[in-house]
Design a protein around this motif. Structure first.
Motif, short mmCIF file in Angstrom:
data_model
loop_
_atom_site.label_atom_id
_atom_site.label_comp_id
_atom_site.label_asym_id
_atom_site.label_seq_id
_atom_site.Cartn_x
_atom_site.Cartn_y
_atom_site.Cartn_z
N ALA A 200 1.15 -0.87 -0.34
CA ALA A 200 0.46 0.11 -0.17
C ALA A 200 0.77 1.67 -0.06
CB ALA A 200 -1.20 0.38 0.98
N ALA A 201 2.32 1.80 0.68
CA ALA A 201 2.79 2.45 0.75
C ALA A 201 3.41 2.72 -0.15
CB ALA A 201 3.47 2.25 1.96
N HIS A 202 4.13 1.72 -0.97
CA HIS A 202 4.69 2.19 -2.10
C HIS A 202 3.40 2.37 -3.83
CE1 HIS A 202 8.72 0.17 -1.25
NE2 HIS A 202 7.64 -0.49 -0.61
N ALA A 203 2.97 1.85 -3.28
CA ALA A 203 1.20 2.35 -4.31
C ALA A 203 1.09 3.74 -3.68
CB ALA A 203 0.25 1.15 -4.35
N MET A 204 1.44 4.17 -2.71
CA MET A 204 0.57 5.27 -2.14
C MET A 204 1.79 6.96 -3.08
SD MET A 204 -0.74 4.88 1.36
CE MET A 204 -1.32 3.79 2.12
N HIS A 205 2.93 5.80 -2.83
CA HIS A 205 3.93 6.98 -3.15
C HIS A 205 4.07 7.59 -4.64
CE1 HIS A 205 7.94 7.04 -5.64
NE2 HIS A 205 8.44 8.16 -5.04
N ASP A 206 3.64 6.27 -5.37
CA ASP A 206 3.36 6.60 -6.61
C ASP A 206 2.31 7.38 -6.91
OD1 ASP A 206 5.13 5.18 -7.88
OD2 ASP A 206 4.04 3.67 -7.73
N ASN A 224 -4.27 -9.66 11.80
CA ASN A 224 -3.43 -9.52 10.89
C ASN A 224 -2.18 -8.51 10.78
OD1 ASN A 224 -3.08 -12.83 10.72
ND2 ASN A 224 -4.43 -11.80 8.96
N ASN A 225 -2.93 -7.48 11.53
CA ASN A 225 -2.69 -6.51 12.14
C ASN A 225 -2.73 -5.57 12.83
OD1 ASN A 225 -1.04 -3.70 9.90
ND2 ASN A 225 -2.12 -3.73 8.57
N MET A 226 -2.26 -4.44 12.90
CA MET A 226 -2.67 -3.57 14.31
C MET A 226 -2.97 -2.33 13.72
SD MET A 226 -0.74 -5.22 17.29
CE MET A 226 1.23 -5.21 15.98
N LYS A 227 -3.18 -1.03 14.63
CA LYS A 227 -3.14 0.13 13.76
C LYS A 227 -1.84 1.10 13.64
CE LYS A 227 -8.30 1.87 15.38
NZ LYS A 227 -8.42 2.24 15.77
N GLU A 228 -1.30 0.92 14.39
CA GLU A 228 -0.18 1.62 15.18
C GLU A 228 1.67 0.86 13.80
OE1 GLU A 228 -1.47 0.16 17.50
OE2 GLU A 228 -2.58 1.41 19.09
N LEU A 229 1.46 -0.54 13.89
CA LEU A 229 2.36 -1.14 12.79
C LEU A 229 1.58 -0.97 12.01
CD1 LEU A 229 4.15 -3.22 12.17
CD2 LEU A 229 2.39 -4.93 12.11
N ALA A 230 -0.12 -0.73 11.08
CA ALA A 230 0.14 0.18 9.70
C ALA A 230 1.09 1.15 9.64
CB ALA A 230 -1.61 -0.27 9.61
N LYS A 231 0.25 1.56 10.53
CA LYS A 231 0.73 2.72 10.40
C LYS A 231 2.13 3.61 10.45
CE LYS A 231 -0.75 7.92 12.14
NZ LYS A 231 0.73 8.91 12.72
N MET A 232 2.76 3.02 11.75
CA MET A 232 4.21 3.15 11.05
C MET A 232 4.77 2.71 10.29
SD MET A 232 6.54 1.05 14.04
CE MET A 232 6.87 -0.62 13.17
N SER A 233 4.51 1.35 9.27
CA SER A 233 4.95 0.59 8.19
C SER A 233 4.94 1.78 7.18
CB SER A 233 4.30 -0.90 8.10
OG SER A 233 4.68 -1.69 9.43
N VAL A 234 3.57 2.27 6.80
CA VAL A 234 3.09 3.27 6.18
C VAL A 234 4.51 4.67 6.29
CG1 VAL A 234 1.48 4.42 5.08
CG2 VAL A 234 0.93 2.31 5.16
N GLU A 235 4.14 5.03 6.98
CA GLU A 235 4.89 5.78 6.93
C GLU A 235 6.91 5.95 7.01
OE1 GLU A 235 2.14 8.92 10.40
OE2 GLU A 235 3.86 7.54 11.50
N GLN A 236 7.28 4.62 7.50
CA GLN A 236 8.71 4.39 7.56
C GLN A 236 8.82 4.70 6.05
OE1 GLN A 236 9.62 0.97 9.07
NE2 GLN A 236 10.18 1.77 11.44
#
Length: 265
Positions: A200-206, A224-236
């Motif tokens: 998702a994050a790579h697609a967002m970049h585009d 299979n996810n957590m709010k904090e983890l999703a947000k951190m992964s995308v932001e990183q």
């Protein structure tokens, strides 16, 4: 100036619905909550199903149409979906009055409530799944969830949005280690499943541009996810691309039961 306002009423495998309002009226994208829960969510925002002028359906999975039968019967709201999706909806014994049933087929554009609305296909294991972009007064909202990947065509349609509701379904390592049957894991990881945090994050970049101000992470897996983890992964990942998620773009979580605050686009 007329401005779009929106709230993600609920997002996740237990039910999905997004509220969108203009000066001309309001609509819902999907009704995956029960009629009662949908009414409660709207009441918390100071409105009601009585004020909703249209419902746009993305596909026939129950977490997107759970409330349709009762809401349609009780309120008589016009409902839009594409031809194949209507066939699947009606096969589930969900009937919408013929004068309230409208077709909105893939890659079609319509004017609704003062907005230019375009539909576009996604890659998901439904009969003919589609999502939508909404444009008004040079402001653009794009909603894209329930897709196994984000194609170049999808990116071209949603690019340059002021606001996105974007799927960030699972963390790949959590999914691989969970107790789901292997066939279920394969389905989620496939091109017709759901997008991971990283993809998702790579697609967002585009598709992010200087006008993009907010991204709602949606359809997070309960297992299979957590709010904090999703947000951190995308932001990183976005930060790696020099996209400033502290000052330029706000990454917001959604919830399976609590509506997000009304956001003016």
């Amino acid at each position: 100036m007329n401005r779009m306002k929106m709230s993600v009423l609920a997002s996740g495998s237990t039910g999905n619905s997004t509220y969108l309002e203009t000066e001309q009226g309001s609509l819902l994208i999907d009704v995956g909550l029960s009629c009662k829960r949908t009414e409660e969510a709207l009441n918390s925002l100071g409105t009601s199903l009585k004020n909703v002028d249209a419902i746009l359906i993305t596909h026939e999975h129950s977490d997107h149409i759970k409330g349709l039968k009762v809401i349609s019967k009780k309120y008589g709201i016009p409902v839009y979906a594409n031809e194949k999706t209507w066939q699947r909806i009606e096969s589930k014994d969900i009937q919408v009055a013929s004068d309230r049933k409208f077709h909105f087929n893939p890659l079609e554009e319509k004017e609704l409530l003062g907005m230019d609305v375009q539909s576009f296909n996604v890659s998901h294991d439904a009969i003919d799944p589609q999502f939508y972009t909404f444009m008004q007064n040079d402001k653009k909202l794009s909603i894209i969830t329930d897709t196994g990947y984000v194609s170049d065509q999808m990116k071209g349609i949603i690019k340059d949005s002021d606001c996105f509701v974007f799927e960030s379904n699972h963390d790949v390592d959590m999914l691989r280690m969970c107790r789901y049957p292997w066939m279920t894991k394969q389905r989620i990881l496939s091109d017709v499943g759901h997008v991971s945090n990283e993809d998702a994050a790579h697609a967002m970049h585009d598709v992010i541009t200087d006008r993009t101000k907010r991204i709602y992470l949606s359809h997070l897996s309960l297992d299979n996810n957590m709010k904090e983890l999703a947000k951190m992964s995308v932001e990183q990942i976005l930060n790696h691309y020099d996209i400033d998620t502290d000052n330029d773009i706000t990454i917001s979580n959604t919830d399976k039961a609590i509506p997000t605050k009304i956001y003016q686009i």
